[in-house]
Write a protein that holds these residues in place. Structure first.
Motif, PDB file in Angstrom:
ATOM      1  N   UNK A  30       0.829  -1.206   0.000  1.00  0.00           N
ATOM      2  CA  UNK A  30       0.000   0.000   0.000  1.00  0.00           C
ATOM      3  C   UNK A  30       0.856   1.245   0.000  1.00  0.00           C
ATOM      4  N   UNK A  31       1.962   1.216   0.761  1.00  0.00           N
ATOM      5  CA  UNK A  31       2.864   2.364   0.802  1.00  0.00           C
ATOM      6  C   UNK A  31       3.510   2.583  -0.558  1.00  0.00           C
ATOM      7  N   UNK A  32       3.636   1.517  -1.349  1.00  0.00           N
ATOM      8  CA  UNK A  32       4.234   1.635  -2.685  1.00  0.00           C
ATOM      9  C   UNK A  32       3.187   1.996  -3.739  1.00  0.00           C
ATOM     10  N   UNK A  33       1.938   2.201  -3.282  1.00  0.00           N
ATOM     11  CA  UNK A  33       0.890   2.602  -4.220  1.00  0.00           C
ATOM     12  C   UNK A  33       0.111   1.449  -4.799  1.00  0.00           C
ATOM     13  N   UNK A  34       0.309   0.258  -4.299  1.00  0.00           N
ATOM     14  CA  UNK A  34      -0.429  -0.911  -4.786  1.00  0.00           C
ATOM     15  C   UNK A  34      -1.572  -1.184  -3.820  1.00  0.00           C
ATOM     16  N   UNK A  35      -2.774  -0.907  -4.267  1.00  0.00           N
ATOM     17  CA  UNK A  35      -3.946  -1.135  -3.419  1.00  0.00           C
ATOM     18  C   UNK A  35      -4.191  -2.638  -3.277  1.00  0.00           C
TER      19      UNK A  35
END
Length: 275
Positions: free
Chosen positions: A235-240
């Motif tokens: 999530x922190x890397x932008x992957x929901x």
């Protein structure tokens, strides 16, 4: 001009002579002892035994153990002897040196004798080596052989292994499979180099068999936390992503859902042109 008499030979009752308590040799070859007895029977005792007087009618043997045993075997009543007076330390040294020079000791007997001589005289390996006309390293190597137990020493000798074979076995002196190794070396009639390779292989196999520590965790929650941390990282890397856990019969089903648009980033204009 009168000649000076030194260490005159006398005939002594054989029963008046007691063995040397510092005699280094423990094993006597029966066949060679029999041959010596035959020679003495035919030609007499050509070399007298050496003794020292310890009482009025008692003497202690200094050198000539085999000769005295052969004479006893022949039931001789008297034996020619040289009576001398020396210290107990010199007696032990003389007995050892005589046996070493005659090559009558096996290498374990020689090692025990050298160690006993060091203790008796309070001397270092170098000092005893000088007495015996040997190198200090030679004395040290012989004494190391005493790491083997009495039973193992006997087995090594009975299997006909040399002193160099024995030294090659020292790295596994404390192992339970040493008796089997001795039997194998004797059976295969391996030389020293082959024995050294065999011992090295045994040591290497032992290293490989060392058990590895396993990280065993019975609490499932620890692993679940690891998965949750991985999801947080995505999530922190932008992957929901979303996760769910539920019981399904005998199993716990853990589901992770990642939207396709979140999993694959759209291609840049430049990348589309190249495609």
């Amino acid at each position: 001009m009168k000649q000076k008499t030194v260490n005159r030979v006398v005939l002594l009752p054989i029963d008046s002579i007691t063995p040397n308590p510092n005699q280094p040799r423990m094993i006597f070859d029966k066949e060679k002892l029999e041959e010596l007895a035959v020679s003495i029977s035919n030609y007499g005792l050509l070399q007298p035994v050496t003794v020292q007087q310890i009482d009025r009618n008692k003497y202690q043997l200094i050198s000539g153990e085999r000769r005295l045993m052969a004479c006893r075997q022949l039931k001789m009543k008297e034996v020619p002897a040289i009576v001398t007076s020396i210290t107990a330390e010199d007696s032990a040294a003389l007995s050892l040196i005589e046996n070493i020079q005659r090559c009558n000791l096996n290498y374990f007997e020689e090692a025990r004798a050298i160690e006993g001589l060091m203790k008796m005289l309070g001397e270092t390996q170098q000092m005893v080596a000088n007495r015996l006309g040997k190198k200090q390293s030679t004395v040290a190597n012989k004494i190391r052989l005493l790491r083997f137990s009495q039973e193992i020493q006997k087995s090594i000798l009975e299997h006909g292994l040399t002193e160099r074979h024995a030294r090659a076995l020292l790295p596994i002196a404390e192992r339970l499979d040493l008796p089997a190794a001795i039997g194998m070396i004797a059976l295969k009639q391996w030389n020293v180099a082959q024995t050294e390779r065999y011992v090295a292989d045994l040591l290497n196999k032992n290293e490989k068999k060392k058990p590895t520590r396993l990280f065993v965790v019975k609490d499932l929650k620890i692993f679940m936390n690891s998965i949750e941390k991985a999801i947080d990282t995505m999530k922190m890397a932008g992957i929901e992503s979303e996760s769910n856990i539920k019981e399904q019969g005998e199993y716990l089903v853990y589901t992770i859902k990642i939207p396709r648009k979140s999993a694959y980033r759209p291609a840049k204009p430049q990348e589309r042109k190249q495609a």
